[in-house]
Scaffold this motif. Sequence first.
Motif, mmCIF file in Angstrom:
data_model
loop_
_atom_site.group_PDB
_atom_site.id
_atom_site.type_symbol
_atom_site.label_atom_id
_atom_site.label_comp_id
_atom_site.label_asym_id
_atom_site.label_seq_id
_atom_site.Cartn_x
_atom_site.Cartn_y
_atom_site.Cartn_z
ATOM 1 N N ILE A 407 0.850 -1.184 0.000
ATOM 2 C CA ILE A 407 0.000 0.000 0.000
ATOM 3 C C ILE A 407 0.885 1.233 0.000
ATOM 4 O O ILE A 407 2.084 1.156 0.258
ATOM 5 N N THR A 408 0.282 2.406 -0.276
ATOM 6 C CA THR A 408 1.065 3.641 -0.270
ATOM 7 C C THR A 408 1.449 4.014 1.154
ATOM 8 O O THR A 408 0.728 3.715 2.121
ATOM 9 N N TRP A 409 2.575 4.690 1.285
ATOM 10 C CA TRP A 409 3.022 5.153 2.595
ATOM 11 C C TRP A 409 2.011 6.109 3.199
ATOM 12 O O TRP A 409 1.737 6.066 4.401
ATOM 13 N N HIS A 410 1.404 6.979 2.383
ATOM 14 C CA HIS A 410 0.464 7.974 2.907
ATOM 15 C C HIS A 410 -0.759 7.305 3.525
ATOM 16 O O HIS A 410 -1.250 7.720 4.588
ATOM 17 N N TYR A 411 -1.261 6.264 2.871
ATOM 18 C CA TYR A 411 -2.401 5.536 3.406
ATOM 19 C C TYR A 411 -2.021 4.849 4.719
ATOM 20 O O TYR A 411 -2.782 4.872 5.700
ATOM 21 N N PHE A 412 -0.842 4.258 4.753
ATOM 22 C CA PHE A 412 -0.389 3.592 5.976
ATOM 23 C C PHE A 412 -0.242 4.593 7.114
ATOM 24 O O PHE A 412 -0.598 4.307 8.265
ATOM 25 N N ALA A 413 0.287 5.786 6.808
ATOM 26 C CA ALA A 413 0.454 6.816 7.848
ATOM 27 C C ALA A 413 -0.893 7.233 8.427
ATOM 28 O O ALA A 413 -1.020 7.459 9.642
ATOM 29 N N ASN A 414 -1.921 7.348 7.580
ATOM 30 C CA ASN A 414 -3.253 7.699 8.070
ATOM 31 C C ASN A 414 -3.833 6.600 8.959
ATOM 32 O O ASN A 414 -4.445 6.884 9.996
ATOM 33 N N LEU A 415 -3.646 5.342 8.561
ATOM 34 C CA LEU A 415 -4.114 4.234 9.391
ATOM 35 C C LEU A 415 -3.359 4.196 10.720
ATOM 36 O O LEU A 415 -3.951 3.931 11.779
ATOM 37 N N LEU A 416 -2.069 4.477 10.674
ATOM 38 C CA LEU A 416 -1.257 4.453 11.889
ATOM 39 C C LEU A 416 -1.677 5.557 12.856
ATOM 40 O O LEU A 416 -1.730 5.350 14.069
ATOM 41 N N GLN A 417 -2.004 6.732 12.331
ATOM 42 C CA GLN A 417 -2.463 7.828 13.185
ATOM 43 C C GLN A 417 -3.755 7.444 13.911
ATOM 44 O O GLN A 417 -3.889 7.638 15.125
ATOM 45 N N ARG A 418 -4.708 6.898 13.174
ATOM 46 C CA ARG A 418 -5.976 6.491 13.787
ATOM 47 C C ARG A 418 -5.735 5.403 14.839
ATOM 48 O O ARG A 418 -6.299 5.445 15.934
ATOM 49 N N GLN A 419 -4.895 4.427 14.498
ATOM 50 C CA GLN A 419 -4.624 3.338 15.423
ATOM 51 C C GLN A 419 -3.960 3.851 16.701
ATOM 52 O O GLN A 419 -4.315 3.446 17.808
ATOM 53 N N PHE A 420 -3.025 4.775 16.555
ATOM 54 C CA PHE A 420 -2.311 5.320 17.712
ATOM 55 C C PHE A 420 -3.282 6.054 18.641
ATOM 56 O O PHE A 420 -3.236 5.888 19.869
ATOM 57 N N LEU A 421 -4.161 6.877 18.089
ATOM 58 C CA LEU A 421 -5.079 7.661 18.916
ATOM 59 C C LEU A 421 -6.102 6.764 19.614
ATOM 60 O O LEU A 421 -6.443 6.996 20.777
ATOM 61 N N LEU A 448 10.849 2.473 8.433
ATOM 62 C CA LEU A 448 10.292 1.876 7.219
ATOM 63 C C LEU A 448 11.141 2.179 5.991
ATOM 64 O O LEU A 448 10.696 1.970 4.861
ATOM 65 N N GLY A 449 12.350 2.699 6.182
ATOM 66 C CA GLY A 449 13.288 2.867 5.083
ATOM 67 C C GLY A 449 12.961 3.965 4.110
ATOM 68 O O GLY A 449 13.582 4.058 3.045
ATOM 69 N N GLY A 450 11.971 4.818 4.409
ATOM 70 C CA GLY A 450 11.635 5.926 3.514
ATOM 71 C C GLY A 450 11.009 5.491 2.201
ATOM 72 O O GLY A 450 11.006 6.257 1.239
ATOM 73 N N LYS A 451 10.457 4.286 2.142
ATOM 74 C CA LYS A 451 9.866 3.781 0.899
ATOM 75 C C LYS A 451 8.502 4.418 0.647
ATOM 76 O O LYS A 451 7.759 4.725 1.578
ATOM 77 N N ASN A 452 8.167 4.597 -0.632
ATOM 78 C CA ASN A 452 6.856 5.136 -0.999
ATOM 79 C C ASN A 452 5.759 4.088 -0.935
ATOM 80 O O ASN A 452 4.583 4.432 -0.849
ATOM 81 N N MET A 453 6.131 2.807 -1.001
ATOM 82 C CA MET A 453 5.177 1.711 -0.895
ATOM 83 C C MET A 453 5.575 0.829 0.285
ATOM 84 O O MET A 453 6.748 0.505 0.462
ATOM 85 N N ILE A 454 4.594 0.445 1.097
ATOM 86 C CA ILE A 454 4.834 -0.371 2.284
ATOM 87 C C ILE A 454 4.312 -1.782 2.003
ATOM 88 O O ILE A 454 3.147 -1.962 1.660
ATOM 89 N N SER A 455 5.169 -2.767 2.161
ATOM 90 C CA SER A 455 4.789 -4.162 1.925
ATOM 91 C C SER A 455 4.335 -4.820 3.219
ATOM 92 O O SER A 455 4.551 -4.293 4.324
#
Length: 487
Positions: A407-421, A448-455
């Motif tokens: 998935i894209t890093w941006h999508y993962f970051a949004n999911l991570l923010q929600r999960q953290f809160l 996460l190595g600065g990748k644009n896609m997260i596996s």
Amino acid sequence: LPSPPSMEHPDYSLGRDQEHIPSSHTSFPPQLFSHHHHHQLFSSTKYEPFHEPPSPQQQNYHHYQQQPHPNNNSQHHWSGSYSHSPHVSQQQPYTQQMMEPKYHHPLQTSSPKPKDYQKDAFRSTYIKKGDDDSSPSSPSHSLGSQTISGGPSSTSQQLLELSSFCQKQKESLEKALYLQKQLLQSPSKEEADLLESQHKTLKAQIESQLRLLRNLHTNVILSPSELHRLLFLQQDLKIQLTQIDLYLQELSLLFQPSYDRPLFALVIVEDPFPAVVSKGKQLDEDPLVVQLLSAADVEIKSCSKLRVSMICDAQPLKNSVQKSIETDTQVLDPFKRTSKWNLKFLHGTRKNPVHLRFFVHVHTNFSAFPVESSLSQPFIIITNECQWEEAEGSLMKRAAFGDQAEITWHYFANLLQRQFLRATRQDLNNPTRCLSPSDIEYIHLKLLGGKNMISVKSFEGFWSWFGKVIQKLRYQRHICQLLRNQG
């Protein structure tokens, strides 16, 4: 806290196609009423079209390059901190003369007719064609005919504009309810075709807005308040889409009536999942709300009690001896047609994700129809707090990837923010200490190595460290309080 893992990750493919958002504009239904009839009941209404902004790919954005935060502190500078918002033209102010009389919400059971109602005048005003002011072919009302000028718009402004359109669409659904009721009293093929066209136009507009929200969720790192608004809008628009589908189904049966086809939908309005919940703890702060929708000309005589069942892998749990939910039946509010559930689960699910499904029998003048909801978001019931880390990681992996490899890093970051809160028991709309841009930048570059896609593999390596950190923050309250005070 354990040390972060080493950063030895394989290269990731950047060739995954992003969802393409069409550049064509989708307009709101043309003006419904003209000025010309002697018995005019409504003031003229001008609808602003919804213009779907170009996708980031169309603007040649370079993968939303992350910009370093100007300071090394945790100040929440969200706009432009590390992602560009998609370019969208500024919209002119939404000007609309409110229609009189004001109608009730279309989901209520009953309501009085409009004051001084005149059926013939209403119908002739609505269906009259060939008039320069009201014809859909008129240049002033053609789809996408209005031009809107302006410069770039922030993500927050886009979401505010979508909220405004969402509210206007609720008003349009109220008007559609009355139009459809009157049409069904005296059916006309010409009127039915016109109303169906307007329903389909509104449906296309809602689908366009949902695509825009998915694009923002996937390609822009959102602030907590933006993320909260986006998730709320997604749920609201999906309900509107279900309602307009019911109206279209009803029109399709206008000249071929079928009394054994239910024109109802049971929808989950508020869903507190995905989440890990503890056995025996009631969800007072995060209730689940269910609502019964119906077509326009359906008279409900009565409803059975609403029943809930727990589903695992699309099959009911095989536990006929003991109840899984403390209160598994509830009465549906006869006016709002809603039911609020403060759920309390009596048994664990052995770390397996499960869903909820709701059932009700609706009695009309002709028959009784069984209606069931779609599945809720997944959740896991744990019996001990030591199970939380593994269960939470399983749910997040499922929510993030589904059947995708990356998935894209941006999508993962949004999911991570929600999960953290949620894990630290904070309000998504107004958190005291969220993941700041510098926090997210550190996670992206160092973990996460600065990748644009997260596996999937990189997520599993990340969670083996981050999951332990979050568990300590969740269950050792003094550590979480220190983090909030530091923020």
